[in-house]
Design a protein around this motif. Structure first.
Motif, PDB file in Angstrom:
ATOM      1  N   TYR A  82       0.833  -1.210   0.000  1.00  0.00           N
ATOM      2  CA  TYR A  82       0.000   0.000   0.000  1.00  0.00           C
ATOM      3  C   TYR A  82       0.864   1.256   0.000  1.00  0.00           C
ATOM      4  O   TYR A  82       0.639   2.170  -0.792  1.00  0.00           O
ATOM      5  CB  TYR A  82      -0.947   0.006   1.200  1.00  0.00           C
ATOM      6  N   SER A  83       1.866   1.289   0.854  1.00  0.00           N
ATOM      7  CA  SER A  83       2.738   2.468   0.921  1.00  0.00           C
ATOM      8  C   SER A  83       3.664   2.552  -0.287  1.00  0.00           C
ATOM      9  O   SER A  83       4.117   3.634  -0.659  1.00  0.00           O
ATOM     10  CB  SER A  83       3.588   2.422   2.194  1.00  0.00           C
ATOM     11  N   GLY A  84       3.966   1.393  -0.868  1.00  0.00           N
ATOM     12  CA  GLY A  84       4.927   1.335  -1.966  1.00  0.00           C
ATOM     13  C   GLY A  84       6.357   1.241  -1.490  1.00  0.00           C
ATOM     14  O   GLY A  84       7.294   1.234  -2.304  1.00  0.00           O
ATOM     15  N   ASN A  85       6.551   1.122  -0.185  1.00  0.00           N
ATOM     16  CA  ASN A  85       7.914   1.140   0.370  1.00  0.00           C
ATOM     17  C   ASN A  85       8.246  -0.091   1.206  1.00  0.00           C
ATOM     18  O   ASN A  85       9.250  -0.077   1.931  1.00  0.00           O
ATOM     19  CB  ASN A  85       8.104   2.399   1.216  1.00  0.00           C
ATOM     20  N   THR A  86       7.442  -1.132   1.151  1.00  0.00           N
ATOM     21  CA  THR A  86       7.715  -2.341   1.934  1.00  0.00           C
ATOM     22  C   THR A  86       8.925  -3.054   1.358  1.00  0.00           C
ATOM     23  O   THR A  86       8.915  -3.480   0.192  1.00  0.00           O
ATOM     24  CB  THR A  86       6.494  -3.278   1.916  1.00  0.00           C
ATOM     25  N   GLU A  87       9.975  -3.205   2.159  1.00  0.00           N
ATOM     26  CA  GLU A  87      11.251  -3.662   1.611  1.00  0.00           C
ATOM     27  C   GLU A  87      11.206  -5.097   1.093  1.00  0.00           C
ATOM     28  O   GLU A  87      11.836  -5.422   0.079  1.00  0.00           O
ATOM     29  CB  GLU A  87      12.369  -3.504   2.642  1.00  0.00           C
ATOM     30  N   GLU A  88      10.430  -5.958   1.775  1.00  0.00           N
ATOM     31  CA  GLU A  88      10.340  -7.336   1.296  1.00  0.00           C
ATOM     32  C   GLU A  88       9.693  -7.403  -0.089  1.00  0.00           C
ATOM     33  O   GLU A  88      10.135  -8.130  -0.977  1.00  0.00           O
ATOM     34  CB  GLU A  88       9.537  -8.198   2.274  1.00  0.00           C
ATOM     35  N   THR A  89       8.626  -6.608  -0.260  1.00  0.00           N
ATOM     36  CA  THR A  89       7.920  -6.597  -1.540  1.00  0.00           C
ATOM     37  C   THR A  89       8.782  -5.974  -2.629  1.00  0.00           C
ATOM     38  O   THR A  89       8.800  -6.446  -3.776  1.00  0.00           O
ATOM     39  CB  THR A  89       6.597  -5.816  -1.404  1.00  0.00           C
ATOM     40  N   LEU A  90       9.514  -4.926  -2.296  1.00  0.00           N
ATOM     41  CA  LEU A  90      10.415  -4.305  -3.266  1.00  0.00           C
ATOM     42  C   LEU A  90      11.504  -5.281  -3.704  1.00  0.00           C
ATOM     43  O   LEU A  90      11.835  -5.358  -4.898  1.00  0.00           O
ATOM     44  CB  LEU A  90      11.046  -3.052  -2.660  1.00  0.00           C
ATOM     45  N   SER A  91      12.026  -6.047  -2.755  1.00  0.00           N
ATOM     46  CA  SER A  91      13.047  -7.039  -3.089  1.00  0.00           C
ATOM     47  C   SER A  91      12.512  -8.051  -4.094  1.00  0.00           C
ATOM     48  O   SER A  91      13.188  -8.401  -5.071  1.00  0.00           O
ATOM     49  CB  SER A  91      13.515  -7.751  -1.815  1.00  0.00           C
ATOM     50  N   CYS A  92      11.281  -8.514  -3.869  1.00  0.00           N
ATOM     51  CA  CYS A  92      10.669  -9.478  -4.791  1.00  0.00           C
ATOM     52  C   CYS A  92      10.400  -8.843  -6.149  1.00  0.00           C
ATOM     53  O   CYS A  92      10.533  -9.499  -7.195  1.00  0.00           O
ATOM     54  CB  CYS A  92       9.380 -10.033  -4.198  1.00  0.00           C
ATOM     55  N   LEU A  93       9.998  -7.566  -6.152  1.00  0.00           N
ATOM     56  CA  LEU A  93       9.753  -6.884  -7.418  1.00  0.00           C
ATOM     57  C   LEU A  93      11.032  -6.812  -8.245  1.00  0.00           C
ATOM     58  O   LEU A  93      11.019  -7.081  -9.459  1.00  0.00           O
ATOM     59  CB  LEU A  93       9.215  -5.480  -7.169  1.00  0.00           C
ATOM     60  N   TYR A  94      12.152  -6.439  -7.607  1.00  0.00           N
ATOM     61  CA  TYR A  94      13.420  -6.365  -8.334  1.00  0.00           C
ATOM     62  C   TYR A  94      13.749  -7.713  -8.977  1.00  0.00           C
ATOM     63  O   TYR A  94      14.157  -7.784 -10.135  1.00  0.00           O
ATOM     64  CB  TYR A  94      14.560  -5.958  -7.395  1.00  0.00           C
ATOM     65  N   GLN A  95      13.557  -8.789  -8.214  1.00  0.00           N
ATOM     66  CA  GLN A  95      13.855 -10.123  -8.740  1.00  0.00           C
ATOM     67  C   GLN A  95      12.916 -10.486  -9.884  1.00  0.00           C
ATOM     68  O   GLN A  95      13.323 -11.101 -10.872  1.00  0.00           O
ATOM     69  CB  GLN A  95      13.750 -11.154  -7.623  1.00  0.00           C
ATOM     70  N   ALA A  96      11.634 -10.104  -9.763  1.00  0.00           N
ATOM     71  CA  ALA A  96      10.664 -10.405 -10.817  1.00  0.00           C
ATOM     72  C   ALA A  96      11.035  -9.699 -12.117  1.00  0.00           C
ATOM     73  O   ALA A  96      10.930 -10.284 -13.211  1.00  0.00           O
ATOM     74  CB  ALA A  96       9.268  -9.995 -10.363  1.00  0.00           C
ATOM     75  N   LEU A  97      11.473  -8.457 -12.015  1.00  0.00           N
ATOM     76  CA  LEU A  97      11.870  -7.726 -13.208  1.00  0.00           C
ATOM     77  C   LEU A  97      13.122  -8.335 -13.827  1.00  0.00           C
ATOM     78  O   LEU A  97      13.227  -8.435 -15.061  1.00  0.00           O
ATOM     79  CB  LEU A  97      12.111  -6.254 -12.866  1.00  0.00           C
ATOM     80  N   GLU A  98      14.064  -8.758 -12.983  1.00  0.00           N
ATOM     81  CA  GLU A  98      15.280  -9.399 -13.485  1.00  0.00           C
ATOM     82  C   GLU A  98      14.975 -10.713 -14.200  1.00  0.00           C
ATOM     83  O   GLU A  98      15.612 -11.057 -15.197  1.00  0.00           O
ATOM     84  CB  GLU A  98      16.251  -9.664 -12.330  1.00  0.00           C
ATOM     85  N   ARG A  99      13.967 -11.440 -13.709  1.00  0.00           N
ATOM     86  CA  ARG A  99      13.615 -12.729 -14.302  1.00  0.00           C
ATOM     87  C   ARG A  99      12.601 -12.588 -15.440  1.00  0.00           C
ATOM     88  O   ARG A  99      12.130 -13.576 -15.980  1.00  0.00           O
ATOM     89  CB  ARG A  99      13.052 -13.660 -13.220  1.00  0.00           C
ATOM     90  N   GLU A 100      12.270 -11.366 -15.776  1.00  0.00           N
ATOM     91  CA  GLU A 100      11.362 -11.060 -16.890  1.00  0.00           C
ATOM     92  C   GLU A 100       9.969 -11.653 -16.683  1.00  0.00           C
ATOM     93  O   GLU A 100       9.322 -12.121 -17.620  1.00  0.00           O
ATOM     94  CB  GLU A 100      11.959 -11.546 -18.218  1.00  0.00           C
ATOM     95  N   CYS A 101       9.494 -11.615 -15.448  1.00  0.00           N
ATOM     96  CA  CYS A 101       8.131 -12.066 -15.146  1.00  0.00           C
ATOM     97  C   CYS A 101       7.125 -11.031 -15.653  1.00  0.00           C
ATOM     98  O   CYS A 101       7.454  -9.855 -15.821  1.00  0.00           O
ATOM     99  CB  CYS A 101       7.941 -12.230 -13.634  1.00  0.00           C
ATOM    100  N   THR A 102       5.906 -11.478 -15.893  1.00  0.00           N
ATOM    101  CA  THR A 102       4.808 -10.549 -16.118  1.00  0.00           C
ATOM    102  C   THR A 102       4.463  -9.945 -14.765  1.00  0.00           C
ATOM    103  O   THR A 102       4.032 -10.654 -13.849  1.00  0.00           O
ATOM    104  CB  THR A 102       3.587 -11.271 -16.707  1.00  0.00           C
ATOM    105  N   THR A 103       4.680  -8.654 -14.607  1.00  0.00           N
ATOM    106  CA  THR A 103       4.611  -8.033 -13.288  1.00  0.00           C
ATOM    107  C   THR A 103       3.483  -7.011 -13.199  1.00  0.00           C
ATOM    108  O   THR A 103       3.309  -6.176 -14.090  1.00  0.00           O
ATOM    109  CB  THR A 103       5.955  -7.341 -12.954  1.00  0.00           C
ATOM    110  N   ILE A 104       2.730  -7.093 -12.100  1.00  0.00           N
ATOM    111  CA  ILE A 104       1.695  -6.111 -11.781  1.00  0.00           C
ATOM    112  C   ILE A 104       2.056  -5.482 -10.445  1.00  0.00           C
ATOM    113  O   ILE A 104       2.351  -6.198  -9.478  1.00  0.00           O
ATOM    114  CB  ILE A 104       0.303  -6.766 -11.704  1.00  0.00           C
TER     115      ILE A 104
END
Length: 324
Positions: A82-104
């Protein structure tokens, strides 16, 4: 409290937002992984249970800094903060982008929002709310998007809105205590609160526990049936209430269960406070006798529950070996 009072309206607005989002991609992948923490993750839990019988691919919830190793370019990753700043979620987002996942990405802004242009879809939600009060915006638009992507069949969201709207009228803050079940239950709760949910309602128990923890600052624990049949139940089997009968017939999935009798006996404490003498051994010396009042709540149906107080006596430790 204002946000919760407007829950039905937020549901309708969130669904409309999901309808308006431009979808310029398709997804024919192998799984959906929802990443989030706390109040931002509970929507993922609800989605997982709601869609398990319907979705054509698995829906998983990940509460961690890291994505599972199997997540790859064939996976959809939904990052919710919700805040956009949760570090665990951000870490997963970075990995998803690196792995070329379809990301929302789902957020009200923050760092997560800064990566929206790299995601397949940016699901922006209103700012200025507590994450735990923003559940409609963290759940309903995702349902609508998955419908539009033909990942799940159309859902009867209108029935959900009608049900919550009826509750809004019945338990509104303006409704006095004698006719307000929510206020009656709030006054009857004594920490620690033990919550039991059966099947899909185990997530409702988790959500309730989180709300008690954060809103009421009250110690609470939740357990799911049938999982509790294999561990928690053993404690009640050997230290049952002094007297009383059981009545959990309204719990979905319980009737006809092969252990229905003992579950009814062990998990029901209706009509009055009863004494349950529990032996609690502790490895530290000097632990004093303590007596607490515990509120046990069972969730009977999607919007029904029953609360009862149980006075529990904890004995001093005397024979548990030290834990190294």
């Amino acid at each position: 409290l204002t946000a919760v009072t407007h829950f039905p309206q937020h549901m309708q607005d969130a669904l409309a937002r999901g309808d308006r989002l431009p979808l310029d991609f398709v997804f024919q992948g192998t799984e959906i992984v929802i990443c989030g923490m706390g109040g931002s993750a509970i929507g993922g839990d609800l989605l997982r249970l709601l869609l398990a019988p319907q979705a054509r691919i698995p829906v998983l919830v990940n509460r961690s800094y890291d994505l599972p190793s199997f997540v790859d370019k064939n996976s959809m990753v939904i990052a919710i903060s919700y805040s956009g700043n949760t570090e665990e979620t951000l870490s997963c987002l970075y990995q998803a982008l690196e792995r070329e996942c379809t990301t929302i990405v789902v957020s009200s802004g923050g760092i997560l929002g800064d990566y929206a242009d790299q995601a397949a879809l940016d699901l922006k939600v209103p700012s200025g709310m507590q994450p735990r009060a923003a559940l409609p915006y963290l759940l309903m638009p995702i349902i609508r998007v998955l419908e539009r992507l033909d990942i799940i069949p159309p859902q009867d969201t209108s029935e959900a809105v009608r049900t919550v709207s009826a509750l809004q009228t019945a338990i509104a803050p303006s409704v006095s205590t004698p006719t307000n079940e929510a206020k009656q239950m709030a006054l009857s709760l004594t920490a620690p609160v033990l919550l039991y949910g059966c099947g899909t309602l185990a997530v409702a128990a988790t959500r309730w526990r989180q709300q008690l923890n954060e809103n009421a600052k009250m110690l609470s624990f939740d357990f799911g049936i049938p999982e509790a049949n294999h561990n928690e139940l053993m404690a009640w089997e050997h230290t049952p209430p002094d007297h009383g009968t059981s009545d959990l017939g309204a719990l979905p999935g319980l009737r006809g269960h092969r252990r229905e009798g003992i579950i009814r006996y062990a998990f029901s404490y209706a009509n009055a406070a009863r004494t349950a003498r529990l032996q609690c051994r502790h490895h530290r010396s000097g632990f004093k006798n303590v007596s607490i009042r515990a509120s046990l709540v069972r969730i009977n149906e999607p919007f029904g529950s029953r609360c009862m107080n149980v006075k529990s006596h904890f004995a001093p430790p005397d024979c548990m070996p030290s834990i190294s």
